[in-house]
Scaffold this motif. Structure first.
Motif, short mmCIF file in Angstrom:
data_model
loop_
_atom_site.label_atom_id
_atom_site.label_comp_id
_atom_site.label_asym_id
_atom_site.label_seq_id
_atom_site.Cartn_x
_atom_site.Cartn_y
_atom_site.Cartn_z
N ARG A 53 -10.07 3.99 13.53
CA ARG A 53 -8.82 3.65 13.13
C ARG A 53 -8.06 4.59 12.17
N ILE A 54 -6.66 4.93 12.41
CA ILE A 54 -5.66 5.71 11.49
C ILE A 54 -4.85 4.72 10.63
N ASP A 55 -5.35 4.65 9.36
CA ASP A 55 -4.68 3.88 8.40
C ASP A 55 -3.62 4.47 8.07
N PRO A 56 -2.52 3.58 7.46
CA PRO A 56 -2.43 2.12 7.39
C PRO A 56 -1.95 1.44 8.56
N VAL A 57 -2.20 0.17 8.61
CA VAL A 57 -1.78 -0.75 9.56
C VAL A 57 -0.66 -1.25 9.12
N TYR A 58 0.62 -1.03 9.57
CA TYR A 58 1.73 -1.45 8.99
C TYR A 58 2.06 -2.83 9.45
N ALA A 59 2.89 -3.37 8.63
CA ALA A 59 3.43 -4.86 8.91
C ALA A 59 4.71 -4.97 9.17
N TYR A 60 5.28 -5.91 10.22
CA TYR A 60 6.57 -5.82 10.86
C TYR A 60 7.52 -6.05 9.79
N ARG A 61 7.42 -6.71 8.66
CA ARG A 61 8.54 -6.80 7.66
C ARG A 61 8.57 -5.41 6.72
N ASP A 62 7.67 -4.57 7.01
CA ASP A 62 7.95 -3.34 6.12
C ASP A 62 9.17 -2.65 6.66
N VAL A 113 19.01 -10.32 5.27
CA VAL A 113 18.81 -10.48 3.90
C VAL A 113 17.60 -11.44 3.79
N PHE A 114 17.39 -12.39 4.73
CA PHE A 114 15.92 -13.38 4.56
C PHE A 114 14.94 -12.91 5.18
N LEU A 115 15.02 -11.53 5.95
CA LEU A 115 13.61 -11.08 6.50
C LEU A 115 12.53 -10.93 5.42
N ALA A 116 12.87 -10.24 4.43
CA ALA A 116 11.51 -10.04 3.28
C ALA A 116 12.36 -10.00 1.91
N PRO A 117 13.03 -10.80 1.42
CA PRO A 117 13.69 -10.59 0.13
C PRO A 117 12.78 -10.73 -0.85
N GLU A 118 12.97 -10.12 -2.00
CA GLU A 118 12.17 -10.40 -3.36
C GLU A 118 11.90 -11.85 -3.70
N GLU A 151 0.98 -1.18 -0.25
CA GLU A 151 -0.15 -0.03 -0.04
C GLU A 151 0.78 1.16 -0.10
N ASP A 152 0.86 1.87 -1.17
CA ASP A 152 1.56 3.18 -1.19
C ASP A 152 3.44 2.74 -1.02
N GLY A 153 3.69 1.66 -1.37
CA GLY A 153 4.99 1.20 -1.22
C GLY A 153 5.40 0.54 -0.04
N HIS A 154 4.44 0.30 0.98
CA HIS A 154 4.66 -0.20 2.33
C HIS A 154 3.69 -1.66 2.45
N LEU A 155 4.45 -2.46 3.36
CA LEU A 155 3.74 -3.91 3.67
C LEU A 155 2.85 -3.46 4.83
N CYS A 156 1.70 -3.62 4.58
CA CYS A 156 0.49 -3.54 5.32
C CYS A 156 -0.48 -4.62 5.65
N TRP A 197 9.66 -19.45 7.72
CA TRP A 197 9.65 -18.54 6.99
C TRP A 197 10.18 -18.86 5.60
N MET A 198 11.61 -19.21 5.69
CA MET A 198 12.46 -19.29 4.55
C MET A 198 12.02 -20.57 3.42
N ILE A 199 11.58 -21.55 4.11
CA ILE A 199 11.02 -22.81 3.51
C ILE A 199 9.61 -22.58 2.99
N GLN A 200 9.00 -21.70 3.71
CA GLN A 200 7.60 -21.37 3.33
C GLN A 200 7.96 -20.58 2.07
N SER A 201 8.63 -19.71 1.82
CA SER A 201 8.84 -18.80 1.04
C SER A 201 9.46 -19.49 -0.39
N VAL A 202 10.40 -20.23 -0.13
CA VAL A 202 10.95 -20.95 -1.46
C VAL A 202 9.92 -21.75 -2.01
N ARG A 203 8.96 -22.20 -1.24
CA ARG A 203 7.82 -23.27 -1.60
C ARG A 203 6.90 -22.40 -2.43
#
Length: 467
Positions: free
Chosen positions: A92-101, A340-345, A42-47, A302-308
């Motif tokens: 509520r004041i949006d957005p609700v940001y996610a911790y990986r942002d 580098v493994f927190l939220a890679p593309e 959302e506007d360049g942020h993970l929410c 998270w790592m194996i979930q992501s590659v899957r």
């Protein structure tokens, strides 16, 4: 007549509604609803889409009515650190940001200009992680949006969802401690720290313990879902609920809550805020009845979930375990806690590039990549257990693995071999079970956490892996 309890357990990728009841002294559980969750750009942020989450909470409640199994109470748990800001009107004041942002990048430097890291650890006992609420709030404070100036209340995600159900604002202890703003001695907000950081004190409500009744469904919500019920605070941090479901006896045990994150630790009655504990990057998160979850956060599945997902979910996790086991001699390893493994593309590319940069053999097949991840995780578990034993001055015989990762046979076997501990795995739905247990203790159907843990051991298939 059976009494039903409803656990609404929401993780970063999915949520589930699980009904529980006691039958002949054993806990029976039934999943009645499941839904997807995920971070959105959302506007360049993970929410987070909390409106979606709330609608799904209500959808699951309707399933109780359809099945004719009306719970005497319900409770919501989620992941930690993320929060909702609300204005003076309760909106509520949006957005609700996610911790990986990535908005918290550099916020640790601003916080550390206000308070020395060693002093901060003495104040809170919480492991430094750049996504902790303390740094997210600083990102809000430093932004030009005016969010924090307009905010009058902060609620953690599960507290906010319960507020939407009941109209009652409450802040539960176990999740509050993950903000890195709670004092482990007073079990309350560290007001001197909050003042140093320049955060508005009005944001932080009274802290209550898991097992507290929040209220009942608002009349309009009860009408929508078709029944009325009590809403209880469980240990709202999913790991705290999962630890409640560890089927151990006695007080000296190691646990591994294995899911998107791996939380490896032990349960203690007092926090360890020493310099040695800080150097080891251990944390003292709050637990049920003011216990402390003395643990280390590890990147986890998270790592194996992501590659899957990058492989279009072509294989099940069990199949990935089998493929990894066939490549168990593949030599390369990664530091699973590297940022580098927190939220890679691409998690696959992150693993390949890490191996290449560190001069190791680069994995080429799905089995080799899976082996690198599972082997690296088990290596990290081994190192963490050694640190834990040095810091506590205790030697532990067994490790209890709960959560979804308890089904990862290959990883559990590797962990037993490397740590030289007996590994007990199960139950897989530990978070929901811990949530249910908090409600059962509140109702009086279960007398204590110790009795609940024995009941859990007797109720579920606990597998054993010998060292």
């Amino acid at each position: 007549m059976r009494q039903y309890y409803l656990a609404v357990d929401i993780g970063a990728s999915s949520g589930r509604h699980i009904l529980g009841c006691l039958s002949e002294g054993k806990l029976e559980i039934e999943e009645i609803y499941r839904f997807e969750n995920g971070m959105k750009k959302e506007d360049g942020h993970l929410c987070w889409d909390v409106e979606h989450l709330f609608q799904e909470v209500k959808n699951g409640l309707k399933c109780c009515r359809e099945k004719g199994k009306i719970p005497v109470s319900m409770a919501i748990d989620t992941w930690a650190v993320d929060y909702v800001l609300m204005d003076q009107q309760g909106e509520r004041i949006d957005p609700v940001y996610a911790y990986r942002d990535g908005r918290t990048t550099g916020m640790d430097e601003i916080v550390e200009a206000c308070i020395d890291p060693e002093q901060l650890y003495r104040h809170t006992g919480i492991q430094k992680q750049i996504f902790n609420t303390i740094y997210q709030l600083m990102a809000d404070k430093e932004s030009k949006t005016g969010r924090l100036e307009r905010a009058e209340t902060m609620l953690m995600i599960p507290d906010y969802l319960s507020y939407l159900l009941t109209g009652v604002k409450m802040t539960e202890y176990t999740n509050a401690t993950t903000t890195q703003l709670v004092n482990p001695l007073t079990k309350d907000w560290d007001w001197s720290l909050i003042e140093k950081l320049g955060y508005k004190k009005s944001l932080f409500g009274n802290i209550t313990m898991a097992g507290t009744k929040i209220g009942v469904l608002k009349p309009e919500i009860a009408e929508q879902v078709g029944f009325q019920t009590q809403v209880i605070q469980p240990a709202t941090h999913d790991t705290a609920s999962a630890v409640m479901a560890v089927p151990a006896t006695g007080e000296d045990f190691l646990y591994l809550s294995s899911g998107t994150w791996s939380l490896l630790g032990t349960e203690r009655r007092e926090a360890d805020c020493s310099r040695e504990s800080q150097k080891a990057n251990m944390t003292n998160e709050g637990g049920y009845e003011y216990r402390f979850r003395y643990l280390k956060n590890i990147m986890g599945l998270w790592m194996i979930q992501s590659v899957r997902h990058e492989w279009n979910d072509r294989w099940s996790f069990a199949e990935l375990c089998e493929m990894a086991e066939k490549n168990t001699d593949f030599p390369s390893r990664v530091d699973v806690n590297d940022p580098v493994f927190l939220a890679p593309e691409s998690m696959i590319q992150a693993v390949l590039q890490y191996c290449e940069k560190t001069g190791q053999r680069v994995p080429e097949t799905e089995g080799e990549i899976s082996a690198v991840i599972y082997q690296s995780l088990s290596d990290c578990y081994e190192r963490t257990i050694k640190e834990m034993e040095e810091l506590t001055g205790k030697e532990y015989d067994a490790l209890y693995v709960v959560g979804g990762g308890s089904n990862a046979t290959y990883l559990n076997r590797l962990t037993a071999e490397k740590t030289k501990k007996t590994v007990y795995s199960g139950p897989s739905e530990a978070t929901a079970i811990g949530n249910l247990v908090a409600q059962m203790i509140h109702s009086g159907e279960c007398s204590s956490l110790e009795n609940a843990r024995k009941m859990i051991y007797d109720s579920f298939d606990i597998k054993e892996y010998r060292r």
